[in-house]
Design a protein around this motif. Structure first.
Motif, PDB file in Angstrom:
ATOM      1  N   VAL A  18       1.248  -1.420  -0.020  1.00 28.41           N
ATOM      2  CA  VAL A  18       0.013  -0.143  -0.175  1.00 28.41           C
ATOM      3  C   VAL A  18       0.796   1.619  -0.420  1.00 28.41           C
ATOM      4  O   VAL A  18       1.370   2.380  -0.937  1.00 28.41           O
ATOM      5  N   LEU A  19       1.867   0.845   0.631  1.00 28.99           N
ATOM      6  CA  LEU A  19       2.300   2.665   1.023  1.00 28.99           C
ATOM      7  C   LEU A  19       3.716   2.588  -0.533  1.00 28.99           C
ATOM      8  O   LEU A  19       3.459   3.925  -1.237  1.00 28.99           O
ATOM      9  N   ALA A  20       3.968   1.575  -1.283  1.00 29.72           N
ATOM     10  CA  ALA A  20       3.984   1.485  -2.379  1.00 29.72           C
ATOM     11  C   ALA A  20       2.669   2.197  -3.658  1.00 29.72           C
ATOM     12  O   ALA A  20       3.371   2.448  -4.445  1.00 29.72           O
ATOM     13  N   CYS A  21       2.154   1.340  -3.312  1.00 30.23           N
ATOM     14  CA  CYS A  21       1.326   2.019  -4.542  1.00 30.23           C
ATOM     15  C   CYS A  21       0.361   3.765  -3.681  1.00 30.23           C
ATOM     16  O   CYS A  21       0.288   4.314  -5.244  1.00 30.23           O
ATOM     17  N   LEU A  22       1.083   4.217  -2.622  1.00 29.99           N
ATOM     18  CA  LEU A  22       0.570   6.055  -2.785  1.00 29.99           C
ATOM     19  C   LEU A  22       1.933   6.401  -2.939  1.00 29.99           C
ATOM     20  O   LEU A  22       1.685   7.574  -3.436  1.00 29.99           O
ATOM     21  N   LEU A  23       2.896   6.099  -2.954  1.00 28.13           N
ATOM     22  CA  LEU A  23       4.320   7.031  -3.090  1.00 28.13           C
ATOM     23  C   LEU A  23       5.122   6.941  -4.151  1.00 28.13           C
ATOM     24  O   LEU A  23       5.583   7.945  -4.762  1.00 28.13           O
ATOM     25  N   GLU A  24       5.163   5.712  -4.904  1.00 27.34           N
ATOM     26  CA  GLU A  24       5.641   5.422  -5.910  1.00 27.34           C
ATOM     27  C   GLU A  24       5.243   5.990  -7.054  1.00 27.34           C
ATOM     28  O   GLU A  24       5.903   7.219  -7.340  1.00 27.34           O
ATOM     29  N   LEU A  26       3.802   9.604  -7.128  1.00 23.24           N
ATOM     30  CA  LEU A  26       4.248  10.523  -6.656  1.00 23.24           C
ATOM     31  C   LEU A  26       5.785  10.576  -6.879  1.00 23.24           C
ATOM     32  O   LEU A  26       6.295  11.928  -7.682  1.00 23.24           O
ATOM     33  N   ARG A  27       6.542   9.694  -6.905  1.00 25.56           N
ATOM     34  CA  ARG A  27       8.078   9.991  -6.878  1.00 25.56           C
ATOM     35  C   ARG A  27       8.350  10.203  -8.444  1.00 25.56           C
ATOM     36  O   ARG A  27       8.876  10.868  -9.355  1.00 25.56           O
ATOM     37  N   VAL A  28       7.492   9.236  -9.545  1.00 24.87           N
ATOM     38  CA  VAL A  28       7.474   9.138 -10.773  1.00 24.87           C
ATOM     39  C   VAL A  28       6.812  10.246 -11.536  1.00 24.87           C
ATOM     40  O   VAL A  28       7.943  11.433 -12.349  1.00 24.87           O
ATOM     41  N   VAL A  29       6.250  11.621 -10.869  1.00 26.88           N
ATOM     42  CA  VAL A  29       6.015  12.850 -11.311  1.00 26.88           C
ATOM     43  C   VAL A  29       6.975  13.634 -11.102  1.00 26.88           C
ATOM     44  O   VAL A  29       7.023  14.668 -11.823  1.00 26.88           O
ATOM     45  N   ARG A  30       7.028  13.145  -9.938  1.00 28.01           N
ATOM     46  CA  ARG A  30       8.834  14.382  -9.194  1.00 28.01           C
ATOM     47  C   ARG A  30       9.601  14.359  -9.997  1.00 28.01           C
ATOM     48  O   ARG A  30      10.455  14.779 -10.512  1.00 28.01           O
ATOM     49  N   GLN A  32       9.839  12.767 -13.514  1.00 34.95           N
ATOM     50  CA  GLN A  32       9.350  13.082 -15.182  1.00 34.95           C
ATOM     51  C   GLN A  32       9.158  14.594 -15.093  1.00 34.95           C
ATOM     52  O   GLN A  32       9.257  15.098 -16.387  1.00 34.95           O
ATOM     53  N   THR A  33       8.880  15.339 -14.482  1.00 37.45           N
ATOM     54  CA  THR A  33       8.614  16.824 -14.880  1.00 37.45           C
ATOM     55  C   THR A  33       8.946  17.433 -13.768  1.00 37.45           C
ATOM     56  O   THR A  33       8.503  18.678 -13.803  1.00 37.45           O
ATOM     57  N   GLY A  34       9.900  17.121 -12.310  1.00 35.71           N
ATOM     58  CA  GLY A  34      10.386  18.729 -12.281  1.00 35.71           C
ATOM     59  C   GLY A  34       9.752  18.674 -10.764  1.00 35.71           C
ATOM     60  O   GLY A  34      10.024  20.188 -10.154  1.00 35.71           O
ATOM     61  N   ALA A  35       7.905  18.929 -10.656  1.00 38.16           N
ATOM     62  CA  ALA A  35       7.543  19.274  -9.330  1.00 38.16           C
ATOM     63  C   ALA A  35       8.657  18.919  -8.001  1.00 38.16           C
ATOM     64  O   ALA A  35       8.874  18.122  -8.066  1.00 38.16           O
ATOM     65  N   ASP A  36       8.111  19.931  -7.881  1.00 40.50           N
ATOM     66  CA  ASP A  36       8.252  20.116  -6.111  1.00 40.50           C
ATOM     67  C   ASP A  36       7.921  18.970  -5.375  1.00 40.50           C
ATOM     68  O   ASP A  36       6.721  19.466  -4.511  1.00 40.50           O
ATOM     69  N   ILE A  37       8.412  17.829  -5.202  1.00 48.34           N
ATOM     70  CA  ILE A  37       7.222  17.202  -4.637  1.00 48.34           C
ATOM     71  C   ILE A  37       8.410  16.483  -2.876  1.00 48.34           C
ATOM     72  O   ILE A  37       9.219  15.657  -3.595  1.00 48.34           O
ATOM     73  N   ARG A  38       7.787  17.132  -1.770  1.00 47.31           N
ATOM     74  CA  ARG A  38       8.730  16.036  -0.951  1.00 47.31           C
ATOM     75  C   ARG A  38       7.873  15.319   0.471  1.00 47.31           C
ATOM     76  O   ARG A  38       6.918  15.976   0.284  1.00 47.31           O
ATOM     77  N   PHE A 179      -1.772   9.455 -16.772  1.00 47.58           N
ATOM     78  CA  PHE A 179      -1.386   8.524 -17.070  1.00 47.58           C
ATOM     79  C   PHE A 179      -0.567   7.992 -18.068  1.00 47.58           C
ATOM     80  O   PHE A 179       0.126   6.581 -17.197  1.00 47.58           O
ATOM     81  N   ASP A 180       0.802   8.992 -17.042  1.00 43.55           N
ATOM     82  CA  ASP A 180       2.290   8.503 -17.495  1.00 43.55           C
ATOM     83  C   ASP A 180       2.605   7.644 -16.081  1.00 43.55           C
ATOM     84  O   ASP A 180       3.472   6.831 -16.595  1.00 43.55           O
ATOM     85  N   ALA A 181       2.409   8.181 -15.170  1.00 37.96           N
ATOM     86  CA  ALA A 181       2.544   7.197 -14.028  1.00 37.96           C
ATOM     87  C   ALA A 181       2.299   5.907 -13.331  1.00 37.96           C
ATOM     88  O   ALA A 181       2.696   5.141 -13.935  1.00 37.96           O
ATOM     89  N   GLY A 182       1.066   5.761 -14.574  1.00 45.29           N
ATOM     90  CA  GLY A 182       0.334   4.880 -14.363  1.00 45.29           C
ATOM     91  C   GLY A 182       1.030   3.646 -15.097  1.00 45.29           C
ATOM     92  O   GLY A 182       1.042   2.935 -14.641  1.00 45.29           O
ATOM     93  N   ALA A 183       1.159   4.547 -16.395  1.00 41.15           N
ATOM     94  CA  ALA A 183       1.788   3.469 -17.560  1.00 41.15           C
ATOM     95  C   ALA A 183       3.267   2.479 -16.863  1.00 41.15           C
ATOM     96  O   ALA A 183       4.027   2.111 -17.141  1.00 41.15           O
ATOM     97  N   MET A 184       4.116   4.137 -16.039  1.00 41.43           N
ATOM     98  CA  MET A 184       5.209   3.760 -15.760  1.00 41.43           C
ATOM     99  C   MET A 184       5.585   1.756 -14.380  1.00 41.43           C
ATOM    100  O   MET A 184       6.414   1.368 -14.735  1.00 41.43           O
TER     101      MET A 184
END
Length: 311
Positions: A18-24, A26-30, A32-38, A179-184
């Motif tokens: 569950v932890l991985a499914c919620l956090l990973e 967000l990690r991909v979005v960070r 791939q897009t350079g978003a400031d997610i901490r 979509f990109d985060a899911g496809a990863m």
């Protein structure tokens, strides 16, 4: 996009899945897009917790020292019936004030015990729905995969948590990023003709025609094709293709195609020894200068920083 600070609150006997499914995602979005997610990891009682598979996780800081979060993720565990959870509920009240809250697995039980879900719709792991409804009659329990009621999101299993996080990403960053985060994570290893997104692995939420076009794009990153040529291969008009992308991904075909090429370029920058010129050619750019300019235009962080730091 403003920075997003996430506090991840783990209860004893939490699920690693569950932890991985919620956090990973967000990690991909960070990445791939350079978003400031901490994010920071907090735990029940500020003590080391043990996951359901026996992994020990210690908090990064006491809860009282945690920075004010934009998003709080609560992952309940198998010990959810323990009355010590009252301590967690009380300490969570201050942390959650004003933040969006995602409660996964038995996280809804922790929230309900603290009264945070009174008169709200909620769900949790499917095996506990009846027991939860009896224990907390003031909560409207729904059998849905995930439920949003105001700023509170609840879900049960790991698969539902993954779906919920993709929906959160869609709301925050747009459908194409989600979509990109899911496809990863959802594509398989059988890449047909070098495709990054095999059509059998794409989200069922997308129409077959759109899946087909995205596969065509991923197969032609080096020698790019026009939108008209892609539409012809998919046996639809260019106008229909543009409408399809906007309706399902809220972006244009050209923009999505560019992001696919840039995502591939960033991957090669991080994990290959290819020169900038070689990467540019493999991703359909005329030169390293054109590639660098496009990367810096489309990402908040400097996409060349990782390579410089590893030199």
């Amino acid at each position: 996009m403003h920075p997003i600070h996430v506090s991840v609150f783990l209860c004893n006997a939490f699920s690693n899945m569950v932890l991985a499914c919620l956090l990973e995602p967000l990690r991909v979005v960070r990445d791939q897009t350079g978003a400031d997610i901490r994010w920071n990891i907090l735990t029940d009682g500020d003590r080391t917790v043990i996951s359901s598979s026996g992994l020990s996780v210690s908090p990064e800081m006491p809860m009282v020292d945690a920075p004010e979060p934009d998003l709080v993720i609560i992952i309940g565990g198998d010990a959810f019936r323990d009355t010590k959870g009252m301590t967690a509920a009380r300490s969570l009240g201050q942390l959650m004030r004003g933040a969006t809250v995602i409660a996964a697995d038995t996280g809804a039980w922790v929230l309900a015990r603290g009264g945070f879900l009174n008169a709200r719709n909620a769900t949790l792991h499917w095996q506990l729905l009846e027991e939860f409804a009896e224990k907390f009659p003031e909560v409207e329990v729904l059998p849905d995969r995930h439920v949003q009621d105001g700023r509170f999101w609840t879900c049960g299993s790991a698969a539902a948590a993954f779906d919920l996080m993709l929906q959160f990403i869609r709301d925050q960053f747009g459908a194409s990023v989600a979509f990109d985060a899911g496809a990863m994570f959802l594509h398989d290893n059988a890449r047909r003709h070098g495709a990054s997104y095999p059509d059998q692995a794409l989200s069922q939420a997308l129409s077959p025609k759109l899946k087909r076009v995205i596969v065509l794009m991923s197969e032609a990153l080096e020698t790019t094709q026009s939108v008209l040529a892609l539409a012809e291969q998919a046996h639809i008009s260019e106008r229909s293709l543009r409408r399809l992308f906007w309706a399902e991904l809220q972006t244009t075909p050209g923009r999505y195609y560019l992001l696919l090429r840039l995502a591939r370029a960033r991957e090669l920058l991080r994990y290959s020894d290819l020169s900038l010129d070689q990467i540019a050619l493999r991703c359909g750019f005329a030169s390293s200068t054109t590639l660098t300019r496009s990367l810096r235009k489309n990402f908040v962080s400097d996409p060349l920083q990782d390579r410089r730091e590893n030199l």
